[in-house]
Design an enzyme around this catalytic site. Sequence first.
Site, short mmCIF file in Angstrom:
data_model
loop_
_atom_site.label_atom_id
_atom_site.label_comp_id
_atom_site.label_asym_id
_atom_site.label_seq_id
_atom_site.Cartn_x
_atom_site.Cartn_y
_atom_site.Cartn_z
CE LYS A 117 -4.01 -2.38 2.09
NZ LYS A 117 -5.24 -2.34 3.12
NE ARG A 138 -2.51 -6.08 6.71
CZ ARG A 138 -3.51 -6.84 6.32
NH1 ARG A 138 -4.28 -7.58 6.85
NH2 ARG A 138 -4.17 -6.27 5.10
CG HIS A 193 -5.23 -6.44 -0.66
ND1 HIS A 193 -6.48 -6.62 -0.15
CD2 HIS A 193 -5.29 -7.23 -1.89
CE1 HIS A 193 -7.24 -7.25 -0.66
NE2 HIS A 193 -6.74 -7.75 -1.88
N1 LIG Z 1 -12.10 -1.62 11.33
C1 LIG Z 1 -11.52 -1.25 10.24
N2 LIG Z 1 -10.94 0.17 10.62
C2 LIG Z 1 -10.24 0.80 9.52
N3 LIG Z 1 -9.82 0.07 8.40
C3 LIG Z 1 -10.10 -1.13 8.11
C4 LIG Z 1 -11.16 -1.72 9.13
N4 LIG Z 1 -11.27 -3.09 8.74
C5 LIG Z 1 -10.75 -3.08 7.35
N5 LIG Z 1 -10.14 -1.95 7.27
C6 LIG Z 1 -9.24 -1.42 5.90
O1 LIG Z 1 -10.00 -2.33 4.75
C7 LIG Z 1 -9.04 -3.14 4.25
C8 LIG Z 1 -9.87 -4.29 3.85
O2 LIG Z 1 -10.41 -4.94 4.61
P1 LIG Z 1 -10.54 -6.54 4.94
O3 LIG Z 1 -10.52 -7.25 3.48
O4 LIG Z 1 -11.41 -6.70 6.10
O5 LIG Z 1 -8.97 -6.75 5.55
P2 LIG Z 1 -7.83 -7.46 4.68
O6 LIG Z 1 -7.16 -6.41 4.12
O7 LIG Z 1 -7.01 -8.00 6.05
O8 LIG Z 1 -8.42 -8.51 3.91
C9 LIG Z 1 -8.00 -3.51 5.19
O9 LIG Z 1 -6.57 -3.87 4.96
C10 LIG Z 1 -7.91 -2.38 6.10
O10 LIG Z 1 -7.09 -1.25 5.58
MG LIG Z 2 -9.76 -8.57 2.42
#
Ligand SMILES: Nc1ncnc2c1ncn2[C@@H]1O[C@H](COP(=O)(O)OP(=O)(O)O)[C@@H](O)[C@H]1O
Ligand SMILES: [Mg+2]
Length: 207
Positions: A19, A137, A150
């Site tokens: 990112k 992370r 991501h």
């Molecule tokens: N509670 C949260 N507060 C702020 N940003 C969030 C939150 N949950 C998710 N995000 C953001 O959205 C992105 C995508 O969410 P998600 O798909 O749930 O997580 P991941 O990236 O671990 O797959 C995360 O990488 C993060 O940057």
């Molecule tokens: Mg995700």
Amino acid sequence: MTSILRSPQALQLTLALIKPDAVAHPLILEAVHQQILNNKFLIVRMRELLWRKEDCQKFYQEHEGSQKYKKFSWHQCLDEGTLFAGRFFYQRLVEFMASGPIRAYILAHKDAIQLWRTVMGPTRVFRARHVAPDSIRGSFGLTDTRNTTHGSDSVVSASREIAAFFPNFSEQRWYEEEEPQLRCGPVCYNPEGGIHFAAGTGGPGPT
Ligand SMILES: Nc1ncnc2c1ncn2[C@@H]1O[C@H](COP(=O)(O)OP(=O)(O)O)[C@@H](O)[C@H]1O
Ligand SMILES: [Mg+2]
Ligand SMILES: Nc1nc2c(ncn2[C@@H]2O[C@H](COP(=O)(O)OP(=O)(O)OP(=O)(O)O)[C@@H](O)[C@H]2O)c(=O)[nH]1
């Protein structure tokens, strides 16, 4: 068709992103790239880009939340408190992800999707620092929005996300032509291009 071509022990593909917070910090960018190599991922394709906001909105639409409401009555939405939680961070996520250069990878490993998510660590940085301090992370994440990386969360997501960043890449052709050679080796790594390729093939053309 790809599922027929994919033998049981075939390498799995996932889409990984570094990112803007990490791409803007050369030492972190290099450290994350090194983590990919240390964990024995094969880097199949790699590119850097400035993500258009509309593409970012589409990529993260699962988190926008609005399309979820079409499936639920408002009463059910109010009961499903978590549906609302999906929206509070959507705007800041899209703004942030379109705010500076990102790096996209297609990574291959026999367990690529799950291993990359483990190497990344938990989504929320406070938790990552406590339960997986050595994860990416846990080590480099700043906030839940600026959490460095991501990774695709399923085979279906991986195919969709790979196509979004590498529209000219064909999974079917890769499984037919490149995967068997990469799985059986020998494999070369070109530090210049930052990707792996089967010895004697000179590597893929431009992405
Ligand atoms: N509670 C949260 N507060 C702020 N940003 C969030 C939150 N949950 C998710 N995000 C953001 O959205 C992105 C995508 O969410 P998600 O798909 O749930 O997580 P991941 O990236 O671990 O797959 C995360 O990488 C993060 O940057
Ligand atoms: Mg995700
Ligand atoms: N449920 C819910 N949680 C929130 C809300 N706002 C912030 N949070 C949580 O609090 C965390 C910290 O929020 P911020 O300080 O804005 O940090 P961030 O959004 O993660 O990242 P930045 O935008 O880069 O600061 C978020 O990651 C969310 O998990 C909200 O409106 N609702």
